[in-house]
Design a protein around this motif. Sequence first.
Motif, PDB file in Angstrom:
ATOM      1  N   TYR A   1      28.477 -18.832  43.732  1.00 38.19           N
ATOM      2  CA  TYR A   1      27.770 -17.859  44.571  1.00 38.19           C
ATOM      3  C   TYR A   1      27.181 -16.720  43.747  1.00 38.19           C
ATOM      4  O   TYR A   1      26.041 -16.295  43.970  1.00 38.19           O
ATOM      5  CB  TYR A   1      28.744 -17.307  45.612  1.00 38.19           C
ATOM      6  CG  TYR A   1      28.132 -16.322  46.594  1.00 38.19           C
ATOM      7  CD1 TYR A   1      27.445 -16.770  47.717  1.00 38.19           C
ATOM      8  CD2 TYR A   1      28.241 -14.951  46.399  1.00 38.19           C
ATOM      9  CE1 TYR A   1      26.883 -15.877  48.619  1.00 38.19           C
ATOM     10  CE2 TYR A   1      27.684 -14.054  47.289  1.00 38.19           C
ATOM     11  CZ  TYR A   1      27.008 -14.512  48.403  1.00 38.19           C
ATOM     12  OH  TYR A   1      26.447 -13.621  49.284  1.00 38.19           O
TER      13      TYR A   1
ATOM     14  N   ILE B   1      23.673 -17.224  42.035  1.00 30.84           N
ATOM     15  CA  ILE B   1      22.463 -17.508  42.806  1.00 30.84           C
ATOM     16  C   ILE B   1      22.183 -16.465  43.883  1.00 30.84           C
ATOM     17  O   ILE B   1      21.147 -16.525  44.540  1.00 30.84           O
ATOM     18  CB  ILE B   1      22.541 -18.903  43.470  1.00 30.84           C
ATOM     19  CG1 ILE B   1      23.768 -19.013  44.384  1.00 30.84           C
ATOM     20  CG2 ILE B   1      22.563 -19.996  42.414  1.00 30.84           C
ATOM     21  CD1 ILE B   1      23.866 -20.318  45.140  1.00 30.84           C
ATOM     22  N   SER B   2      23.085 -15.503  44.056  1.00 27.29           N
ATOM     23  CA  SER B   2      22.924 -14.521  45.128  1.00 27.29           C
ATOM     24  C   SER B   2      22.752 -13.123  44.550  1.00 27.29           C
ATOM     25  O   SER B   2      23.589 -12.672  43.761  1.00 27.29           O
ATOM     26  CB  SER B   2      24.144 -14.536  46.064  1.00 27.29           C
ATOM     27  OG  SER B   2      24.326 -15.814  46.623  1.00 27.29           O
TER      28      SER B   2
ATOM     29  N   ASP C   1      22.500  -7.713  50.325  1.00 31.28           N
ATOM     30  CA  ASP C   1      22.996  -8.522  51.437  1.00 31.28           C
ATOM     31  C   ASP C   1      23.971  -9.606  50.986  1.00 31.28           C
ATOM     32  O   ASP C   1      24.140 -10.625  51.652  1.00 31.28           O
ATOM     33  CB  ASP C   1      21.843  -9.155  52.225  1.00 31.28           C
ATOM     34  CG  ASP C   1      22.300  -9.633  53.619  1.00 31.28           C
ATOM     35  OD1 ASP C   1      23.142  -8.950  54.234  1.00 31.28           O
ATOM     36  OD2 ASP C   1      21.842 -10.699  54.064  1.00 31.28           O
ATOM     37  N   ASN C   2      24.664  -9.390  49.855  1.00 33.63           N
ATOM     38  CA  ASN C   2      25.696 -10.343  49.471  1.00 33.63           C
ATOM     39  C   ASN C   2      26.893 -10.207  50.411  1.00 33.63           C
ATOM     40  O   ASN C   2      27.082  -9.181  51.060  1.00 33.63           O
ATOM     41  CB  ASN C   2      26.115 -10.122  48.009  1.00 33.63           C
ATOM     42  CG  ASN C   2      27.114  -8.989  47.853  1.00 33.63           C
ATOM     43  OD1 ASN C   2      28.334  -9.176  47.972  1.00 33.63           O
ATOM     44  ND2 ASN C   2      26.606  -7.779  47.612  1.00 33.63           N
TER      45      ASN C   2
ATOM     46  N   TYR D   1      30.133  -5.671  42.004  1.00 37.04           N
ATOM     47  CA  TYR D   1      29.375  -6.927  42.045  1.00 37.04           C
ATOM     48  C   TYR D   1      28.901  -7.289  40.639  1.00 37.04           C
ATOM     49  O   TYR D   1      28.980  -8.454  40.230  1.00 37.04           O
ATOM     50  CB  TYR D   1      28.180  -6.805  42.988  1.00 37.04           C
ATOM     51  CG  TYR D   1      27.551  -8.149  43.299  1.00 37.04           C
ATOM     52  CD1 TYR D   1      28.083  -8.965  44.292  1.00 37.04           C
ATOM     53  CD2 TYR D   1      26.445  -8.618  42.597  1.00 37.04           C
ATOM     54  CE1 TYR D   1      27.534 -10.207  44.574  1.00 37.04           C
ATOM     55  CE2 TYR D   1      25.880  -9.851  42.873  1.00 37.04           C
ATOM     56  CZ  TYR D   1      26.438 -10.643  43.863  1.00 37.04           C
ATOM     57  OH  TYR D   1      25.888 -11.888  44.117  1.00 37.04           O
TER      58      TYR D   1
END
Length: 330
Positions: free
Chosen positions: A201, A204-205, A209-210, A219
């Motif tokens: 995850y 790619i994110s 809005d994670n 993060y």
Amino acid sequence: MQDAPLFHEITKGPDTGKAYWVTASDGVRLRVGHWPEHRPETREAADPSAPSQGTILLFPGRTEYIEKYGLIASELCALGYHVLTIDWRGQGLADRPDQERALGHVGHFDEYQLDVDAMVDLGRQLNLPEPWTLLGHSMGGCIGLRSLYNGLPVKSAIFSAPMWGIAMATPLRPIAWSLSWALHKTPLATSLSPGTKRETYLSISPFEDNMLTTDPDMYTYMADQAKAHPELTLGGPTVGWLYAALRETQDLMSRPAPATPAVSFLGTQERIVQPGPIHKHMAKWSNGELIMVPGAEHEVLMEAQAIRQQVYDALDRLETGKPKADPVSA
């Protein structure tokens, strides 16, 4: 005990941490990490003879690995705790299935209890101080709840967004049950669950809005780890894992709450695990407490320090028997 790698450069944890290889009773090799307590000079000066606060058995979530909790270990060790954590089978540097190594897979959640046994055995070998406390996040909260029913030797438990149900759109739930049931005993059991990806995850994110944290620094901390050591990461779950998880959560939620004192934390923005079962199970937990964290996402322990402090305050209350916290409105 055989030493295992521990990537200190990405953990932000105490440099006294060590990792060990252990073997579960079915032959699966696992990695277990240990950080000893390290009291700041101010605490040492205040009471140089103060005993350890005990040991935290930190049960990580799906896709996670020891290094991810280095920063949390640093904060817990400074409070006087030892921290013991693990790479569950199929993730981190633990043994993975020969097929689809990028996917998380077990045939039955009882397999994780063999990992718990190996972890506890190592804790005994290291003579880690009591009391022991469970700290379980997400899938680790699911594994941890089963472990409580199985007699895990802990005085109390803290859960962070425990996976006692998997979030999915209501119309998809019967499809998930029927599809995973139909495939879980076939060669397709190790195939990727529909709607998930092979890539981890964090790779790619974007932060925006994670579903993990609202804190950009945390993060970045997690994303940088995944980039530096992609061999630690994991993609989506297999169909077999999905069926095993659905069965396990259904069975756990049908049971009365354990007798162990417990606190659960749940962000009001939770989108990965199913909030309803957490509310229902904690409502019947006579010596349990549910703390809602306004605005938080799934990773309560990876939110800002003020939110993490709520977890440490709950740990102190459990250890000292202080009254419950005032409820926080959602």
